[in-house]
Design a protein around this motif. Structure first.
Motif, PDB file in Angstrom:
ATOM      1  N   ARG A   1       6.939   1.963  -1.143  1.00  0.00           N
ATOM      2  CA  ARG A   1       5.516   1.504  -0.909  1.00  0.00           C
ATOM      3  C   ARG A   1       5.373   0.348  -0.090  1.00  0.00           C
ATOM      4  O   ARG A   1       6.390  -0.413   0.208  1.00  0.00           O
ATOM      5  CB  ARG A   1       4.942   0.742  -2.163  1.00  0.00           C
TER       6      ARG A   1
ATOM      7  N   GLU B   1       0.868  -1.339   0.112  1.00  0.00           N
ATOM      8  CA  GLU B   1       0.122   0.015  -0.255  1.00  0.00           C
ATOM      9  C   GLU B   1       0.900   1.232   0.148  1.00  0.00           C
ATOM     10  O   GLU B   1       2.155   1.149   0.058  1.00  0.00           O
ATOM     11  CB  GLU B   1      -0.909   0.096   1.244  1.00  0.00           C
ATOM     12  N   THR B   2       0.141   2.638  -0.098  1.00  0.00           N
ATOM     13  CA  THR B   2       0.835   3.484  -0.054  1.00  0.00           C
ATOM     14  C   THR B   2       1.446   3.918   1.588  1.00  0.00           C
ATOM     15  O   THR B   2       1.062   3.202   2.470  1.00  0.00           O
ATOM     16  CB  THR B   2       0.103   4.631  -0.223  1.00  0.00           C
TER      17      THR B   2
END
Length: 113
Positions: free
Chosen positions: A70, A32-33
């Motif tokens: 990330r 994910e971010t």
């Protein structure tokens, strides 16, 4: 970052780099971010001081999010000297700590390849 499990994952299993005004912990979780959380304890000062330090750190991290891979979980913990540190000094300390923790992460990743 808001969940206790995310903070715990970054602090317990992540890499750590400290400076006099702050400590950063960098962990990973998925793709994910990046997520960033802040810990500013009562040792830093009263509520007004803690909120000022947290606002400064949050603002400084906005400009540095692009540096995080990330899936990063980053915890920025303010130490008591952060209360009297100027904005530029806090920025410099954050940059040094991020540089160090990102290098440590890369070197540990190189060992797993």
């Amino acid at each position: 970052m808001r969940r206790g499990e995310e903070f715990a994952a970054a602090i317990k299993r992540g890499k750590r780099a400290g400076r006099p005004t702050l400590v950063v912990h960098l962990g990973t979780a998925g793709e994910e971010t990046p997520l960033v959380g802040f810990v500013v304890s009562k040792a830093v000062g009263d509520a007004v001081t803690r909120n000022k330090v947290k606002r400064r750190l949050r603002h400084l991290m906005r400009d540095r999010l692009h540096r995080l891979p990330r899936g990063s979980l980053l915890v920025v913990r303010a130490n008591p000297p952060a209360a009297s540190a100027g904005y530029e000094h806090l920025a410099a300390e954050l940059d040094l700590a991020l540089d160090r923790v990102l290098r440590r992460r890369e070197s540990s990743m190189d060992g797993h390849r």
